[in-house]
Design a protein around this motif. Sequence first.
Motif, PDB file in Angstrom:
ATOM      1  N   ARG A 111       0.820  -1.110  -0.018  1.00  0.00           N
ATOM      2  CA  ARG A 111       0.083   0.076  -0.048  1.00  0.00           C
ATOM      3  C   ARG A 111       0.838   1.079   0.030  1.00  0.00           C
ATOM      4  N   VAL A 112       0.533   2.282  -0.722  1.00  0.00           N
ATOM      5  CA  VAL A 112       1.439   3.294  -0.923  1.00  0.00           C
ATOM      6  C   VAL A 112       0.499   4.816  -0.431  1.00  0.00           C
ATOM      7  N   THR A 113       0.752   5.299   0.703  1.00  0.00           N
ATOM      8  CA  THR A 113       0.329   6.330   1.187  1.00  0.00           C
ATOM      9  C   THR A 113       1.279   7.457   1.595  1.00  0.00           C
ATOM     10  N   ALA A 114       0.642   8.589   1.343  1.00  0.00           N
ATOM     11  CA  ALA A 114       1.596  10.105   1.527  1.00  0.00           C
ATOM     12  C   ALA A 114       1.789  10.261   3.199  1.00  0.00           C
ATOM     13  N   ILE A 115       2.960  10.775   3.244  1.00  0.00           N
ATOM     14  CA  ILE A 115       3.387  11.161   4.582  1.00  0.00           C
ATOM     15  C   ILE A 115       2.266  12.190   5.214  1.00  0.00           C
ATOM     16  N   GLU A 116       2.092  12.548   6.362  1.00  0.00           N
ATOM     17  CA  GLU A 116       0.982  13.517   6.504  1.00  0.00           C
ATOM     18  C   GLU A 116       1.446  14.779   6.333  1.00  0.00           C
ATOM     19  N   SER A 117       2.687  15.335   6.922  1.00  0.00           N
ATOM     20  CA  SER A 117       3.011  16.463   6.748  1.00  0.00           C
ATOM     21  C   SER A 117       4.471  16.587   6.198  1.00  0.00           C
TER      22      SER A 117
END
Length: 427
Positions: A111-117
């Motif tokens: 699963r590829v997810t963006a960092i939050e900040s």
Amino acid sequence: MNIERLTGELSIRRQLADGTATQLEAVKQIIQQVKIEGDAALMHFAKKWDRAELSSLRVTKEEIEEAAGRFDPRLLGDLTEAANNIRSYHEGQKQQGYRHDREDGSYVAQRVTAIESAGLYVPGGTAAYPSSVLMNVIPAQVAGVERIVVISPPDSEGKLSDGVLVAAHILGIEELYKSGGAQAIAALAYGTESIEPVDKITGPGNIFVALAKREVNGDVAIDMIAGPSEIAIIADESAYADEIAADLLSQAEHDPLASAVLLTESLEMAEQVQAQVAKQLKTLPRADIATASIRDHGMIYVADTRAELIRAANQLAPEHLEIMTSDAERLSEEIRHAGAIFIGRYSSEPVGDYFAGTNHVLPTNSTARFSSALSVYDFVKRTSIVHYSEQAWRNNQEKIARLARLEGLEAHARAVESRAWKKENQS
């Protein structure tokens, strides 16, 4: 700019971001002071080093709108078009996760997810860099980062440059802060009353910024430790000496520690470029900086063969590599190590700095041997996923337990076998 015969290994004068003991100690003290005093420390350092009296660290919407209102419309259009080019290029880097299903009902996935900040540092000082706003922010936006912070040193009036504010305006960034140097990196890493900490810090800066990024690395992620700018050019007699000289100076004017190197088989070309560099230096506004760079870190190497040029270029692994030869496209395929490659007469390095769409935040100090330009990949995480079915467990639990015991990890083996005990007692 000296001319040398290329023989054997190059003598590379790398500018590592190690700093002096005094600089490192100063950075550690700054970070500690920001941890303890927060906003007060940032305002203290702004007054001390930027000569700016700040009542607030955050840039207001009014400041951004006023900058946009007085900005040259042509430049606004240029920045907007550049932003569109950069976004288009980086859209191609977006990744999707994947899932592999197996006949026994199990599957593994990513699963590829963006960092939050993300906190994006934009240098100030001797020049302002709206292009750095575009290059740092856009990959983060394409990746899907929810909170993007821009931080940059103020001028003596306590303001950020119009170019930086307008670039942020174009991209819809509203969270901007006035702070520079090691203290800005500390604020992004650990937070203050005004600034919430971020997950990753990107963007180039001076030696104090580089040392601060090194110090906070691990508490937050960073992109890279950037050193002074570098350019290497491979050229043959089909190129023009005045154009080569101009391109070498385009990086020399960044920093006295910047390096500019020409690789050629032609002694005549080497001598022409040497003369052109000296001539063009006389009319450069930043001649003092460029002269120091050329004197201390500029070099022309003359080789006997094309193979020697390629070997030297790969050894340098430069931040920027221009190829100005009659067979530039073919020659580029033999380059394994470079932050960015510019092919042909019309692909001068500033084309990539501002407009082509590729990212200009690049590895320096020969780290292009193992690292890459800033990209969407820097702002995402990849999570592995395992789903084992009962059948998959039955087929493989004994094998897994044997492998665990091979490594002397009995609890690992029992963790897998514990499912067996439950199944047998339930039946």
